[in-house]
Design a protein around this motif. Structure first.
Motif, mmCIF file in Angstrom:
data_model
loop_
_atom_site.group_PDB
_atom_site.id
_atom_site.type_symbol
_atom_site.label_atom_id
_atom_site.label_comp_id
_atom_site.label_asym_id
_atom_site.label_seq_id
_atom_site.Cartn_x
_atom_site.Cartn_y
_atom_site.Cartn_z
ATOM 1 N N SER A 193 48.563 9.206 3.485
ATOM 2 C CA SER A 193 47.112 9.221 3.621
ATOM 3 C C SER A 193 46.512 8.223 2.640
ATOM 4 O O SER A 193 47.174 7.788 1.692
ATOM 5 C CB SER A 193 46.548 10.619 3.328
ATOM 6 N N GLU A 236 44.293 9.015 0.556
ATOM 7 C CA GLU A 236 44.133 9.755 -0.696
ATOM 8 C C GLU A 236 45.379 9.722 -1.570
ATOM 9 O O GLU A 236 45.318 10.039 -2.762
ATOM 10 C CB GLU A 236 43.753 11.217 -0.404
ATOM 11 N N THR A 285 39.927 13.992 -1.421
ATOM 12 C CA THR A 285 39.635 14.237 -0.006
ATOM 13 C C THR A 285 38.136 14.338 0.280
ATOM 14 O O THR A 285 37.732 14.390 1.444
ATOM 15 C CB THR A 285 40.310 15.538 0.464
ATOM 16 N N SER A 320 35.785 13.998 3.849
ATOM 17 C CA SER A 320 34.945 15.108 4.322
ATOM 18 C C SER A 320 33.522 14.633 4.586
ATOM 19 O O SER A 320 32.903 15.021 5.586
ATOM 20 C CB SER A 320 34.933 16.240 3.287
#
Length: 371
Positions: free
Chosen positions: A108, A110, A150, A154
């Motif tokens: 990811s 992140e 994250t 979001s």
């Protein structure tokens, strides 16, 4: 113990850099050169080694060097207590970006945050306290993302779901589908709001502990109310339920307005200059700049405390509007963080007080020369 730092930085077809390479030690990095040479572009390259869209908030397609056949890419070696790690990010075929860590595709975006965190201050942020609420929300969400990687995703998912709701309202879409979108929006909205409030509480507590330092003014931080006429639920489930009910009851008003008029995307960050007990927006230009610097320094300490990783600081034209005493205070505070900071300026004399605590790089027309 040598602090975590970038030991190597490589740019390909990024902004005005066809190709650039820097080998660095653990000291601060001072980038000097004329306006338009590429100093801020280099800071932006470091900033995209983190979740989100970097210090300019630009779409990834715009990072591409015009006229180049090569896709843009940024690669860095990060020295950690466990040894060096190679982090790279660059253009993906879908217009987004891909990430590689130690030669393998990352699971990811992140995943980069396991190795480095990044905070920045730019001249565009000088009017933060007196500018639109949207700028303060983006600033707050950047701070939260440095703690919770994250969070940026979001926020992006929330904005996408909100646009879907607005289209459904405009088109008179199926109420069942609208309800499903609102449920998704409520789940994301509750997560975002709780992450913001939790991060602010911890940041405010840290500011209160160090308020006697006095090098930079201290801020009192708060969010404006999420609900106009109701108490704010404290649990995620209750907050989701309250948001779902809010949006279900406001469909007619929102349809007439052509937008969703209430929710986490409308909350503002309220900042007070603590020592003078006045809104930050009423401070002088110098006071607002110093207050912003104090906030970033406090948040860097919080990230170090909560994650064990001290963030890299990218400070664009930071010294130009500080008097000599405050510049020395800033440099001393940066040393106290124990991290590598990147600072830019047109006049290297502004960084004299750093002495041999910094390495200097001259930037000219997209070329780098380490002194």
């Amino acid at each position: 113990m040598t602090p975590r730092h970038l030991s190597r930085l490589r740019l390909t077809a990024f902004r005005n850099y066809a190709a650039a390479a820097l080998d660095l030690d653990a000291r601060h990095v001072v980038l000097t050169g004329p306006n338009g040479a590429g100093k801020t572009n280099l800071l932006e390259a470091v900033s995209v080694l983190s979740p989100g869209r970097g210090l300019r908030g630009a779409s990834f397609e715009t990072l591409q060097l015009q006229g180049s056949d090569l896709p843009w890419a940024v690669a860095a070696s990060v020295e950690t207590d466990d040894g060096p790690s190679d982090i790279g990010t660059g253009a993906a075929p879908d217009g987004g970006r891909r990430v590689r860590i130690n030669g393998a595709n990352a699971r990811s975006i992140e995943a980069m945050s396991d190795y480095l965190r990044v905070l920045w201050l730019t001249p565009a942020m000088d009017g933060l306290f007196s500018g639109p609420a949207s700028d303060r929300r983006r600033f707050l969400d950047r701070l939260v993302t440095t703690l919770i990687p994250t969070h940026s995703a979001s926020v992006g998912d929330y904005e996408k779901a909100m646009r879907q709701r607005n289209r459904l309202l405009e088109d008179g879409g199926d109420p069942a589908w609208l309800g499903a979108i609102e449920a998704q929006l409520a789940e994301l909205g509750a997560s975002i709001h709780l992450a913001r409030t939790d991060s602010l509480q911890h940041l405010q507590a840290l500011i209160e502990q160090s308020v006697e330092d006095g090098s930079f003014p201290a801020a009192h931080l708060a969010l404006t109310p999420l609900f106009e006429s109701a108490a704010e639920p404290q649990s995620a489930a209750a907050l989701e339920s309250a948001l779902t009910e809010l949006w279900r009851g406001s469909r007619g008003v929102d349809r007439a307005a052509g937008r969703t008029i209430s929710g986490p995307h409308r909350v503002d960050l309220d900042v007070t200059y603590r020592q003078k007990a006045m809104p930050a927006a009423l401070g002088s230009t110098g006071e607002q700049k110093a207050l912003l610097i104090g906030l970033i320094l406090a948040h860097a300490r919080l990230v170090k405390l909560r994650t064990g990783i001290t963030p890299f600081l990218l400070l664009d034209e930071i010294a130009a509007h500080l008097d000599p005493d405050r510049r020395r205070a800033l440099f001393s505070a940066l040393d106290g963080l124990g991290t590598q900071c990147f600072l830019t300026g047109t006049d290297r004399l502004l960084f004299e007080a750093l002495g041999d605590r910094a390495q200097t790089v001259t930037v000219k027309d997209g070329r780098l020369q380490k002194d």
